[in-house]
Motif scaffolding. Structure first.
Motif, PDB file in Angstrom:
ATOM      1  N   ASP A 198       0.776  -1.420  -0.163  1.00  0.00           N
ATOM      2  CA  ASP A 198      -0.517  -0.473   0.289  1.00  0.00           C
ATOM      3  C   ASP A 198       0.636   1.415   0.027  1.00  0.00           C
ATOM      4  N   GLY A 199       2.011   0.984  -0.832  1.00  0.00           N
ATOM      5  CA  GLY A 199       2.349   2.488  -1.188  1.00  0.00           C
ATOM      6  C   GLY A 199       3.907   2.767  -0.657  1.00  0.00           C
ATOM      7  N   LYS A 200       3.740   1.675   0.908  1.00  0.00           N
ATOM      8  CA  LYS A 200       5.123   1.978   1.554  1.00  0.00           C
ATOM      9  C   LYS A 200       5.787   0.643   1.932  1.00  0.00           C
ATOM     10  N   ILE A 201       6.914   0.842   2.397  1.00  0.00           N
ATOM     11  CA  ILE A 201       7.870   0.008   3.206  1.00  0.00           C
ATOM     12  C   ILE A 201       7.275  -0.367   4.351  1.00  0.00           C
ATOM     13  N   SER A 202       6.394  -1.544   4.682  1.00  0.00           N
ATOM     14  CA  SER A 202       6.334  -1.984   5.580  1.00  0.00           C
ATOM     15  C   SER A 202       7.310  -2.499   6.669  1.00  0.00           C
ATOM     16  N   GLU A 203       8.673  -2.450   6.562  1.00  0.00           N
ATOM     17  CA  GLU A 203       8.787  -2.628   7.580  1.00  0.00           C
ATOM     18  C   GLU A 203      10.339  -2.454   7.651  1.00  0.00           C
ATOM     19  N   GLY A 204      11.663  -2.404   8.739  1.00  0.00           N
ATOM     20  CA  GLY A 204      12.880  -1.414   8.397  1.00  0.00           C
ATOM     21  C   GLY A 204      13.008  -0.304   7.375  1.00  0.00           C
ATOM     22  N   GLY A 253       3.756  -3.402  -5.490  1.00  0.00           N
ATOM     23  CA  GLY A 253       4.763  -2.765  -5.806  1.00  0.00           C
ATOM     24  C   GLY A 253       5.420  -3.238  -7.593  1.00  0.00           C
ATOM     25  N   TYR A 254       4.277  -3.948  -8.403  1.00  0.00           N
ATOM     26  CA  TYR A 254       4.835  -4.087  -9.151  1.00  0.00           C
ATOM     27  C   TYR A 254       3.971  -3.176 -10.040  1.00  0.00           C
ATOM     28  N   ASP A 255       4.837  -2.632 -11.338  1.00  0.00           N
ATOM     29  CA  ASP A 255       4.579  -2.379 -12.104  1.00  0.00           C
ATOM     30  C   ASP A 255       4.067  -3.449 -13.524  1.00  0.00           C
TER      31      ASP A 255
END
Length: 256
Positions: A198-204, A253-255
């Protein structure tokens, strides 16, 4: 309404419902799908939606594209391959193990350098140049396109010789992720879809590797010989092109 008429009406409704259920049951089928490991999370969501929308059931297996190729050549009962590259489906077509004309690019993957530790990986990948880490996780480049992309990135940056001795080589991209998630490697090259939602890095912390540093990761789907003329296989291939599936792709995050 008198009772006999009510019973006749109820009988007609129930009979119609039963016939509809039988018809759906007759149309519903299973499709066995070999799925590239990087596509595990989105495929689980897509498969659930597909089953609800069509009645067909997806039987997925997740792993490296290279290993799936060997299994398909050995007669594995897969009906669809969702590869992590475009070369393997093309090769299977040429060798007569896939249905010509069924292949298409279902996703274009993105590579990311990721650490479970907050702030460990900067947004320009300078952590690689500093070379202060002990272990760098990488999927086997001979089996996994994302591993090959990681290797290409290091070559493009002129860092391969400096960091190669620190490689922790994984069998596939799932294991490459697990090495980092478990702390066996401080950082590693993984698929963006494994750490993004959903548009962001989920962890780390992470550096999304610029696309010009590696060859495009075009992920092709193809119906295999065992899936020829199978309604469930054709239905899933069509579903992967649809808006609902592509919304899931974007979320990870895929195209395409």
């Amino acid at each position: 309404m008198n009772s006999p008429r009510l019973f006749r009406l109820l009988g007609s409704v129930l009979a119609g419902a039963a016939l509809s259920a039988i018809a759906v049951g007759a149309r519903a089928d299973e499709v066995s799908v070999a799925v590239a490991a990087n596509f595990t999370a989105p495929m689980k969501q897509i498969a659930s939606d597909f089953e609800k929308d069509t009645g067909h059931k997806v039987v997925p297996s997740f792993g490296s594209t290279g290993k799936f190729y060997a299994q398909i050549k050995a007669g594995a009962p897969f009906e669809i391959l969702l590869a992590a590259d475009d070369e393997t489906p093309i090769k299977l077509e040429k060798e007569g193990d896939a249905v010509r004309g069924s292949r298409f690019t279902y996703a274009i993957g993105k590579l990311v350098l990721w650490s479970k530790k907050d702030g460990y990986v900067d947004d320009k990948g300078e952590v690689l140049k500093k070379n202060e880490f002990q272990h760098l996780s990488l999927a086997n480049p001979k089996l996994a396109p994302y591993g090959e992309a990681g290797l290409e990135t290091l070559k493009a940056l002129g860092l391969l010789d400096a960091v190669q001795a620190k490689f922790v080589t994984a069998e596939n991209i799932t294991q490459a992720y697990q090495f980092v998630a478990s702390g066996n490697a401080e950082l590693g090259f993984v698929a963006l879809s494994q750490v993004y939602k959903d548009g962001k890095i989920s962890e780390g912390s992470a550096w999304i590797v610029p696309a010009h540093l590696y060859q495009p990761i075009r992920q092709d789907a193809v119906i295999l010989a065992k899936g020829r003329d199978k309604a469930a296989a054709e239905s899933l291939m069509k579903y992967l092109r649809g808006d609902k599936a592509r919304a899931v792709l974007r979320a990870y995050g895929y195209d395409f």
